[in-house]
Enzyme design. Structure first.
Site, PDB file in Angstrom:
ATOM      1  N   ASP A  71       0.078  -8.379  -1.207  1.00  0.00           N
ATOM      2  CA  ASP A  71       1.401  -7.734  -0.686  1.00  0.00           C
ATOM      3  C   ASP A  71       1.700  -6.270  -1.273  1.00  0.00           C
ATOM      4  O   ASP A  71       2.287  -5.615  -0.755  1.00  0.00           O
ATOM      5  CB  ASP A  71       2.769  -8.491  -1.356  1.00  0.00           C
ATOM      6  CG  ASP A  71       2.884  -8.682  -2.734  1.00  0.00           C
ATOM      7  OD1 ASP A  71       2.200  -8.445  -3.412  1.00  0.00           O
ATOM      8  OD2 ASP A  71       3.820  -9.515  -2.760  1.00  0.00           O
ATOM      9  N   GLU A  72       0.748  -6.030  -2.379  1.00  0.00           N
ATOM     10  CA  GLU A  72       0.814  -4.740  -2.889  1.00  0.00           C
ATOM     11  C   GLU A  72       0.308  -3.567  -2.018  1.00  0.00           C
ATOM     12  O   GLU A  72       0.480  -2.328  -2.261  1.00  0.00           O
ATOM     13  CB  GLU A  72       0.119  -4.491  -4.303  1.00  0.00           C
ATOM     14  CG  GLU A  72       0.864  -5.774  -5.194  1.00  0.00           C
ATOM     15  CD  GLU A  72       0.436  -5.172  -6.770  1.00  0.00           C
ATOM     16  OE1 GLU A  72       0.070  -4.033  -7.077  1.00  0.00           O
ATOM     17  OE2 GLU A  72       0.401  -6.089  -7.653  1.00  0.00           O
ATOM     18  N   TYR A  95      -5.795  -0.906  -8.069  1.00  0.00           N
ATOM     19  CA  TYR A  95      -6.051  -2.233  -7.136  1.00  0.00           C
ATOM     20  C   TYR A  95      -5.584  -2.183  -6.067  1.00  0.00           C
ATOM     21  O   TYR A  95      -6.310  -2.745  -5.176  1.00  0.00           O
ATOM     22  CB  TYR A  95      -5.379  -3.091  -8.375  1.00  0.00           C
ATOM     23  CG  TYR A  95      -4.980  -4.470  -7.475  1.00  0.00           C
ATOM     24  CD1 TYR A  95      -6.313  -5.075  -7.329  1.00  0.00           C
ATOM     25  CD2 TYR A  95      -3.706  -5.016  -7.475  1.00  0.00           C
ATOM     26  CE1 TYR A  95      -5.834  -6.309  -6.546  1.00  0.00           C
ATOM     27  CE2 TYR A  95      -3.591  -6.180  -6.740  1.00  0.00           C
ATOM     28  CZ  TYR A  95      -4.687  -6.928  -6.224  1.00  0.00           C
ATOM     29  OH  TYR A  95      -4.411  -7.980  -5.717  1.00  0.00           O
TER      30      TYR A  95
END
Length: 341
Positions: free
Chosen positions: A130-131, A153
């Site tokens: 979801d990031e 990331y």
């Protein structure tokens, strides 16, 4: 035995991957399940003890960034389906070694995609996060929402998504992408927030809270995540993206208070004495609300309540008696200032 299908799972000795591998091995005895994992610091073969002697399970130690190895696996193992879990995932570390995250998450995915495409596998499922959406204070993200990653990331995961989708758009290679909320449960490595808080409390230490911003997360129990992957495998449409999420949301401060009460049995008025606020990381997303209607239309929805999931997590033997080597690693990372997502 002649197997009906062969499934390659990368990162199958990691937290989510190991739960999924065990489920696949048990649910599909006529399928061969191959687990490719390089046994990095957050991998644990003990998570696979229940299936390690099963006839339809094979473990291969290796790196997805090694094209010779990956090409050999696809050339000799008749792979039908790929579940690509393998990744560097610790957000704080990604600020320190972004090139390492790019190598594993982007270049490793490219190596895997190329070999899978040349082998003409029937389905390639890429496990994202979801990031990649960035944060939202109000609106839910659906699968058409733009990617706005805010840390090395999530940037690497978004870049890998672009690679995966390019194989669909250019070659009609049958890919699916998943993006999930925070997954938690037994056997999770201690750098993630829930097992880290639990381990600190077991060491009679305070829970460390990054910064003072009102961070919250949606937490999905690992069994529900596994069921989502099974649903997508059975009924997901190629070329699509599926959010995997839950309506349950809790602030990180309230999460810490709840775990303090469960582990230390501290009176409510003394809970905040067990909180320690530490400096924030360079960029923090406050929340990631997901709209998961697309997946729910396939018949999936979370089945494990937060109350039940966190109870099962707290009472897990793997968290009650963590190995000494893991505790040493956790202490080193805390001392180095590498705090938890």
């Amino acid at each position: 035995m002649d197997f009906v299908k062969t499934v390659l799972v990368t990162g199958g000795a990691g937290f989510i991957g190991s739960h999924f591998v065990c489920s696949l091995v048990n649910r599909h005895p006529t399928w061969r399940i191959i687990n490719l994992d390089n046994l990095d610091y957050c991998s644990n073969l003990r998570s696979l003890e229940a299936v390690e002697d099963r006839g339809n399970y094979t473990f291969i130690r290796g790196d997805i960034c090694n094209p010779r190895l990956v090409n050999h696996i696809f050339a000799t193992e008749n792979i039908n389906i790929v579940f690509h879990f393998a990744a560097q995932t610790h957000v704080e570390t990604s600020f320190i070694w972004p090139s390492r995250y790019h190598q594993t998450n982007v270049e490793g995915t490219q190596v895997l995609l190329k070999s899978a495409f040349e082998a003409r596998v029937e389905k390639f499922i890429y496990v994202s996060t979801d990031e990649v959406y960035g944060e939202s204070l109000d609106k839910e993200f659906d699968e058409s929402s733009p990617r706005r990653p805010n840390n090395p990331y999530s940037v690497s995961k978004a870049a890998a998504e672009c690679l995966v989708l390019s194989y669909w758009e250019r070659h009609m290679f049958p890919v699916i992408i998943t993006r999930s909320n925070n997954v938690y449960g037994p056997r999770q490595y201690l750098e993630k927030v829930i097992p880290k808080f639990l381990s600190l409390l077991q060491l009679n230490k305070k829970c460390t809270i990054q910064g003072t911003s009102p961070q919250s997360r949606h937490f999905l129990f690992v069994d529900d995540a596994v069921e989502a992957f099974h649903t997508i495998l059975a009924r997901g449409e190629v070329g699509e993206i599926y959010n995997i999420g839950t309506d349950f949301e809790i602030s990180i401060v309230q999460l810490a208070r709840q775990l303090i009460q469960m582990v230390r049995h501290i009176p409510h008025t003394e809970l905040d004495d067990w909180l320690e606020f530490v400096p924030d990381r360079p960029m923090v997303d406050l929340r990631y609300p997901l709209n998961c209607q697309k997946l729910r239309r396939l018949g999936w929805k979370p089945a494990v309540s937060w109350k039940e999931g966190i109870r099962r997590t707290v009472t897990s033997p793997c968290l009650t008696s963590p190995p000494t080597t893991i505790l040493v690693t956790m202490r080193f990372r805390c001392a180095a200032g590498l705090l938890v997502r």
